[in-house]
Design a protein around this motif. Structure first.
Motif, PDB file in Angstrom:
ATOM      1  N   LEU A   1       0.849  -1.190   0.000  1.00  0.00           N
ATOM      2  CA  LEU A   1       0.000   0.000   0.000  1.00  0.00           C
ATOM      3  C   LEU A   1       0.882   1.236   0.000  1.00  0.00           C
ATOM      4  N   TRP A   2       0.254   2.377  -0.242  1.00  0.00           N
ATOM      5  CA  TRP A   2       0.932   3.665  -0.112  1.00  0.00           C
ATOM      6  C   TRP A   2       0.255   4.449   1.000  1.00  0.00           C
ATOM      7  N   ALA A   3       1.037   4.945   1.940  1.00  0.00           N
ATOM      8  CA  ALA A   3       0.519   5.790   3.014  1.00  0.00           C
ATOM      9  C   ALA A   3       0.891   7.228   2.692  1.00  0.00           C
ATOM     10  N   GLY A   4      -0.120   8.061   2.440  1.00  0.00           N
ATOM     11  CA  GLY A   4       0.185   9.417   2.013  1.00  0.00           C
ATOM     12  C   GLY A   4      -0.919  10.401   2.333  1.00  0.00           C
ATOM     13  N   TYR A   5      -0.790  11.574   1.749  1.00  0.00           N
ATOM     14  CA  TYR A   5      -1.739  12.654   1.966  1.00  0.00           C
ATOM     15  C   TYR A   5      -3.022  12.417   1.169  1.00  0.00           C
ATOM     16  N   GLY A   6      -4.063  13.159   1.549  1.00  0.00           N
ATOM     17  CA  GLY A   6      -5.330  13.002   0.861  1.00  0.00           C
ATOM     18  C   GLY A   6      -5.386  13.668  -0.502  1.00  0.00           C
ATOM     19  N   ILE A   7      -4.659  14.772  -0.704  1.00  0.00           N
ATOM     20  CA  ILE A   7      -4.707  15.577  -1.934  1.00  0.00           C
ATOM     21  C   ILE A   7      -6.159  15.850  -2.308  1.00  0.00           C
ATOM     22  N   GLU A   8      -6.933  16.255  -1.333  1.00  0.00           N
ATOM     23  CA  GLU A   8      -8.344  16.532  -1.604  1.00  0.00           C
ATOM     24  C   GLU A   8      -8.492  17.857  -2.351  1.00  0.00           C
ATOM     25  N   PRO A   9      -9.507  17.968  -3.225  1.00  0.00           N
ATOM     26  CA  PRO A   9     -10.613  17.035  -3.460  1.00  0.00           C
ATOM     27  C   PRO A   9     -10.331  15.993  -4.539  1.00  0.00           C
ATOM     28  N   TYR A  10      -9.089  15.899  -4.995  1.00  0.00           N
ATOM     29  CA  TYR A  10      -8.799  15.040  -6.146  1.00  0.00           C
ATOM     30  C   TYR A  10      -8.535  13.592  -5.754  1.00  0.00           C
ATOM     31  N   ARG A  11      -8.032  13.382  -4.549  1.00  0.00           N
ATOM     32  CA  ARG A  11      -7.869  12.023  -4.052  1.00  0.00           C
ATOM     33  C   ARG A  11      -8.379  11.987  -2.617  1.00  0.00           C
ATOM     34  N   PRO A  12      -9.683  12.060  -2.441  1.00  0.00           N
ATOM     35  CA  PRO A  12     -10.225  12.043  -1.081  1.00  0.00           C
ATOM     36  C   PRO A  12     -10.088  10.666  -0.460  1.00  0.00           C
ATOM     37  N   TYR A  13     -10.012  10.653   0.841  1.00  0.00           N
ATOM     38  CA  TYR A  13      -9.931   9.389   1.570  1.00  0.00           C
ATOM     39  C   TYR A  13     -11.336   8.852   1.764  1.00  0.00           C
ATOM     40  N   ASP A  14     -11.557   7.610   1.371  1.00  0.00           N
ATOM     41  CA  ASP A  14     -12.910   7.058   1.417  1.00  0.00           C
ATOM     42  C   ASP A  14     -13.282   6.486   2.776  1.00  0.00           C
ATOM     43  N   GLY A  15     -12.360   6.540   3.729  1.00  0.00           N
ATOM     44  CA  GLY A  15     -12.665   6.047   5.065  1.00  0.00           C
ATOM     45  C   GLY A  15     -12.598   4.545   5.199  1.00  0.00           C
ATOM     46  N   GLN A  16     -12.258   3.862   4.122  1.00  0.00           N
ATOM     47  CA  GLN A  16     -12.176   2.413   4.164  1.00  0.00           C
ATOM     48  C   GLN A  16     -10.734   1.980   4.428  1.00  0.00           C
ATOM     49  N   GLY A  17     -10.592   0.836   5.042  1.00  0.00           N
ATOM     50  CA  GLY A  17      -9.261   0.283   5.236  1.00  0.00           C
ATOM     51  C   GLY A  17      -8.486   0.974   6.340  1.00  0.00           C
ATOM     52  N   ARG A  18      -7.191   0.814   6.290  1.00  0.00           N
ATOM     53  CA  ARG A  18      -6.301   1.261   7.349  1.00  0.00           C
ATOM     54  C   ARG A  18      -5.880   2.715   7.153  1.00  0.00           C
ATOM     55  N   ALA A  19      -5.637   3.397   8.256  1.00  0.00           N
ATOM     56  CA  ALA A  19      -5.079   4.748   8.217  1.00  0.00           C
ATOM     57  C   ALA A  19      -4.080   4.875   9.350  1.00  0.00           C
ATOM     58  N   PHE A  20      -3.007   5.611   9.102  1.00  0.00           N
ATOM     59  CA  PHE A  20      -2.010   5.895  10.125  1.00  0.00           C
ATOM     60  C   PHE A  20      -2.141   7.374  10.479  1.00  0.00           C
ATOM     61  N   ALA A  21      -2.986   7.681  11.468  1.00  0.00           N
ATOM     62  CA  ALA A  21      -3.272   9.075  11.814  1.00  0.00           C
ATOM     63  C   ALA A  21      -3.727   9.796  10.554  1.00  0.00           C
ATOM     64  N   TRP A  22      -3.055  10.905  10.174  1.00  0.00           N
ATOM     65  CA  TRP A  22      -3.483  11.648   8.986  1.00  0.00           C
ATOM     66  C   TRP A  22      -2.858  11.107   7.707  1.00  0.00           C
ATOM     67  N   PHE A  23      -2.040  10.070   7.800  1.00  0.00           N
ATOM     68  CA  PHE A  23      -1.560   9.403   6.594  1.00  0.00           C
ATOM     69  C   PHE A  23      -2.576   8.330   6.215  1.00  0.00           C
ATOM     70  N   ARG A  24      -3.249   8.529   5.095  1.00  0.00           N
ATOM     71  CA  ARG A  24      -4.251   7.587   4.637  1.00  0.00           C
ATOM     72  C   ARG A  24      -3.569   6.537   3.768  1.00  0.00           C
ATOM     73  N   THR A  25      -4.179   5.388   3.617  1.00  0.00           N
ATOM     74  CA  THR A  25      -3.568   4.332   2.820  1.00  0.00           C
ATOM     75  C   THR A  25      -4.355   4.117   1.539  1.00  0.00           C
ATOM     76  N   TYR A  26      -3.610   3.838   0.467  1.00  0.00           N
ATOM     77  CA  TYR A  26      -4.199   3.670  -0.855  1.00  0.00           C
ATOM     78  C   TYR A  26      -3.602   2.439  -1.528  1.00  0.00           C
ATOM     79  N   PRO A  27      -4.428   1.622  -2.187  1.00  0.00           N
ATOM     80  CA  PRO A  27      -3.889   0.493  -2.955  1.00  0.00           C
ATOM     81  C   PRO A  27      -2.944   1.005  -4.043  1.00  0.00           C
TER      82      PRO A  27
END
Length: 376
Positions: A164-190
């Motif tokens: 996985l990649w643990a990174g920033y949300g880059i919202e609104p273009y890559r919002p965090y969907d709230g699913q899966g694991r998160a490390f504090a404000w580092f969200r995880t993405y496949p």
């Protein structure tokens, strides 16, 4: 000191703060026990130790600990004694600044079509002559047949890790969907949802970064013992790891863009996934909710992994659901590139910069998430 007309306050005057919560802990790579000292000013501790890279720590205050420097404590108490008793309570004054007019609040304001932060942003085309490390198309699926996993090493001894990649949300273009694991404000993405990179272009020289500077003696003093310990196991630090930690212009480049994450090198550590492998901690977020390690397989292959476990303190921690290790990037240079690009994009969105002013590397990365003519 009383200040007038600052961006945050019309009038600002600090109040008295007790000596044991007033000072930041010192932070420098050139002093192994820097946290024991209180940071004063101009790269010096209260007790007089001076180092060219010394600053106040972003991650902890000084005072009230059993191992604190006694000379710093004497100085802190002497400074505290200068505060008149009658000014210790109720002396603080803070008058918030009057909100200043913004262009977007004016009648008839039209938001630029390429202003970052607009969900319907229009990206300019990436210049035809621009060559970036962001691929226009994703590599064939057969390059990584195990979807959601990556291997480090070859054959039966390879370590298979969830990826996985643990990174920033880059919202609104890559919002965090709230699913899966998160490390504090580092969200995880496949991995199949983040922009693909030309991994072969990362050869360890950080050519995309520019001038990386000369090696710093006080940083090679950190990597040399690790290198010596790894050599006993027939392993070596990759060139890109050594460059990131020791080169003058690369050193702490992730810290400057990392939203509170910071370089912290420690190791080598025995891997909980395979005791024959080694790990070297090199980066952590400010609350140690996620740590990034260089993973060195005993056959010589390496990659960057992350975990919510601090294996420098939990060396006996087993490998399992409560302490998983996640494959994150194939190399330290690739990790640094993606981390810095995402950090700079997040800052640009926050500052409402114009897409046309973005560096081609950032524009190509953002275009992965924005449909339209700007997409590579």
């Amino acid at each position: 000191m009383t200040e007038f007309g600052t961006p945050d306050a019309e009038i600002s005057r600090p109040g008295h703060c007790p000596w044991d919560i007033r000072w930041e802990a010192a932070w420098t790579d050139m002093l192994p026990d820097a946290h024991r000292h209180a940071y004063g000013y101009f790269h010096r501790t209260l007790c007089g130790i001076e180092k060219p890279d010394m600053t106040g720590s972003q991650f902890g205050m000084w005072g009230g600990y059993p191992d604190e420097c006694p000379d710093c404590k004497v100085a802190a108490l002497a400074i505290d004694a200068r505060w008149p008793e009658e000014r210790r309570d109720g002396f603080r004054v803070s008058v918030p600044a009057v909100p200043r007019p913004r262009p977007e609040d004016q009648p008839g304001y039209v938001r630029p079509a390429d202003e970052l932060g607009r969900p319907d942003i229009r990206l300019p085309r990436t210049p035809a002559r621009s060559t970036t490390r962001v691929l226009a198309t994703r590599p064939p699926a057969h390059a990584h047949p195990e979807d959601g996993f990556r291997r480090i090493g070859d054959g039966p001894a390879a370590v298979r890790l969830p990826a996985l990649w643990a990174g920033y949300g880059i919202e609104p273009y890559r919002p965090y969907d709230g699913q899966g694991r998160a490390f504090a404000w580092f969200r995880t993405y496949p991995l199949d949802t983040i922009p693909p990179l030309d991994e072969e272009s990362f050869v360890g020289d950080f050519a995309w970064f520019g001038d990386i500077g000369d090696p710093l003696d006080h940083r090679t003093a950190v990597t040399d013992p690790i290198e010596a310990a790894l050599a006993k196991d027939g392993l070596a630090l990759p060139a890109d790891f050594t460059a990131l930690i020791t080169r003058a212009n690369l050193h702490r480049c992730l810290d400057r863009e990392g939203g509170g994450a910071w370089t912290d090198v420690s190791g080598p550590l025995s891997s909980p996934a395979d005791p024959a492998d080694r790990m070297v901690l090199f980066f952590r977020d400010q609350q140690s909710c996620v740590m990034w390690y260089l993973y060195l397989h005993h056959d010589g292959q390496s990659a960057v992994v992350c975990s919510d476990r601090d294996f420098t303190r939990e060396r006996a921690a087993g490998y399992g659901p409560d302490g998983e290790i996640f494959w994150t990037a194939p190399s330290v240079e690739s990790f640094a590139y993606r981390f810095l690009v995402e950090a700079r994009l997040s800052s640009a969105v926050y500052d409402k910069e114009r897409a046309g002013d973005l560096d081609p590397e950032l524009l190509a990365y953002l275009a992965h998430y924005v449909p339209g003519p700007g997409r590579p």
